[in-house]
Write an enzyme that holds these catalytic residues in place. Structure first.
Site, PDB file in Angstrom:
ATOM      1  N   ILE A 170      -6.722   3.456   9.490  1.00 51.51           N
ATOM      2  CA  ILE A 170      -6.532   4.029  10.724  1.00 51.51           C
ATOM      3  C   ILE A 170      -5.019   5.149  11.388  1.00 51.51           C
ATOM      4  O   ILE A 170      -5.324   6.321  12.116  1.00 51.51           O
ATOM      5  CB  ILE A 170      -6.546   2.979  11.906  1.00 51.51           C
ATOM      6  CG1 ILE A 170      -7.667   2.672  11.487  1.00 51.51           C
ATOM      7  CG2 ILE A 170      -6.965   3.871  13.081  1.00 51.51           C
ATOM      8  CD1 ILE A 170      -9.615   2.975  11.134  1.00 51.51           C
ATOM      9  N   ASP A 171      -3.908   4.439  11.115  1.00 47.38           N
ATOM     10  CA  ASP A 171      -2.851   4.821  11.879  1.00 47.38           C
ATOM     11  C   ASP A 171      -2.300   6.672  11.577  1.00 47.38           C
ATOM     12  O   ASP A 171      -1.954   6.716  11.830  1.00 47.38           O
ATOM     13  CB  ASP A 171      -1.333   4.110  11.251  1.00 47.38           C
ATOM     14  CG  ASP A 171      -1.405   2.845  12.411  1.00 47.38           C
ATOM     15  OD1 ASP A 171      -1.299   2.780  13.922  1.00 47.38           O
ATOM     16  OD2 ASP A 171      -1.162   1.692  12.288  1.00 47.38           O
ATOM     17  N   MET A 172      -2.248   6.102   9.613  1.00 48.61           N
ATOM     18  CA  MET A 172      -1.813   7.411   8.962  1.00 48.61           C
ATOM     19  C   MET A 172      -3.108   8.807   9.388  1.00 48.61           C
ATOM     20  O   MET A 172      -2.415  10.020   9.711  1.00 48.61           O
ATOM     21  CB  MET A 172      -1.660   7.279   8.095  1.00 48.61           C
ATOM     22  CG  MET A 172      -0.962   6.306   7.459  1.00 48.61           C
ATOM     23  SD  MET A 172      -0.159   5.555   5.875  1.00 48.61           S
ATOM     24  CE  MET A 172       0.256   6.839   5.163  1.00 48.61           C
TER      25      MET A 172
END
Length: 378
Positions: A170-172
């Site tokens: 999700i972050d990446m």
């Protein structure tokens, strides 16, 4: 051959920490942009402490996400440092920020006001749950977005505790969407001379990854359950245990299923059973079909399964540990491991005219470039 630094000449100001904004900054730095990473002088990016393991004084997680950048420490509450920040914003082509909601406004920095002063600026916000709505002021991390977007509900196994995807996808992913939005805004700026505000969030990224399960629910009302290593829409499409390890088999269409049954001992009659001829029926009869394939695979080694299925071009591969992936000849062959600071790191997953873009740089020490910026302001 194209230049491997296509974004050279662009200056990016990264007001970020952890993973999302730093990953966006890493992509841009690898593509040749100058990325100035602004950090808290007391703590720096939180990811500097995410270890062990550590490389030199900082966590390897920090090095993996921040190569090729410059580090400037600024105390936003200090008038002189705040003046430097505002000057750099005005000089940058783009700003990427994932600070907690309201933090920049607390120190007199408003995105709308900044863009009025600098109309060519591209301002990129990475939030937790989006700019509006009941959760818009709620802080967030990758696991919260995996939980709230439904990803964890379809990950793992039925009737087992929830499982988070083992990487910060999700972050990446939010970092990737930011770069896509930034590049789109940059193309528009070449035509109009005007910048834009790019906004994404962890929640939106999670929903994007859930495109297919959410579409299935919209059409049929179905509430997907986890299928372990498998897939709701295709059977067989999962990991099977051989006598000495696990092998992933993805018979993604009816012809491949027939070949699978012809290749593996004991499955000839299964392949001839008309009940299993179509994928739509195999999905419904998953509970009956999968155990038959499990039994056949269990009699063979991983290598034997691979040899038999490769011969008929049924997609398969062994499940590899991290050390096996790192040392795999295919990993070496594609050249994705780039050199920097005496170590190898995973580079960008694409090439431009067979050249993989890379800054070749190291992650900066905290405040490594303070003197350069602060002397320029005196």
């Amino acid at each position: 051959m194209t230049n491997s630094a296509p974004l050279r000449g662009l200056t990016i100001l990264e007001l970020g920490h952890s993973v999302a904004a730093p990953y966006a900054g890493l992509i841009l730095a690898e593509l040749g942009a100058r990325v100035i990473k602004v950090e808290n002088p007391a703590t720096g990016d939180y990811a500097r402490g995410w270890g062990p393991p550590f490389h030199k004084e900082d966590a390897t997680a920090f090095h993996a996400l921040n190569r090729g950048k410059e580090s400037l420490t600024l105390d936003f509450a200090d008038a002189a440092d705040a003046a430097i920040l505002k000057r750099l914003i005005g000089e940058a082509d783009a700003v990427i920020q994932n600070l907690r909601p309201g933090l920049l406004a607390k120190f007199g920095i408003d995105a709308d006001e900044v863009r009025r002063e600098h109309p060519a600026l591209i301002w990129c916000d990475i939030g937790a749950f989006g700019k509006t709505g009941p959760l818009s002021r709620k802080p967030g991390y990758d696991p919260l977005a995996q939980a709230s977007s439904g990803i964890m509900s379809v990950t793992g196994e039925v009737d087992r505790p929830p499982v988070r995807v083992g990487v910060s996808l999700i972050d990446m992913g939010s970092g990737m969407w930011t770069v896509i939005g930034l590049l789109a805004a940059l193309c528009e700026r070449l035509r109009s001379g005007k910048g834009a505000q790019v906004a994404t969030s962890l929640f939106e990224t999670g929903l994007a990854w859930m495109t297919i399960p959410l579409a299935a629910h919209a059409v049929s009302g179905e509430v997907r359950k986890p299928h372990g290593s498998g897939l709701a829409e295709i059977v067989p499409y999962q990991a099977f245990e051989a006598s000495d390890g696990w092998v992933m088999i993805t018979a993604g269409n009816d012809k491949l299923f027939t070949k699978l049954c012809q290749a593996l001992p004991g499955l000839k009659e299964v392949g001839e059973d008309p009940r299993f001829a179509l994928n739509r029926d195999r999905v419904i009869l998953r509970h009956e079909l999968v155990p038959k394939i499990e039994e056949a695979v269990r009699q063979l080694t991983v290598a034997e399964v691979g040899t038999l299925l490769d011969a008929v071009q049924v997609p398969n591969c062994p499940l590899l540990r991290i050390d096996e992936v790192w040392n795999h000849p295919q990993t070496e062959a594609i050249g994705i491991l780039t050199e920097g600071d005496g170590q190898k790191w995973v580079g960008l997953p694409f090439t431009l005219d067979d050249v993989r873009p890379t800054s070749g740089g190291a992650a900066p020490r905290l405040g490594a470039h303070d003197n350069m910026f602060k002397q320029a302001s005196q």
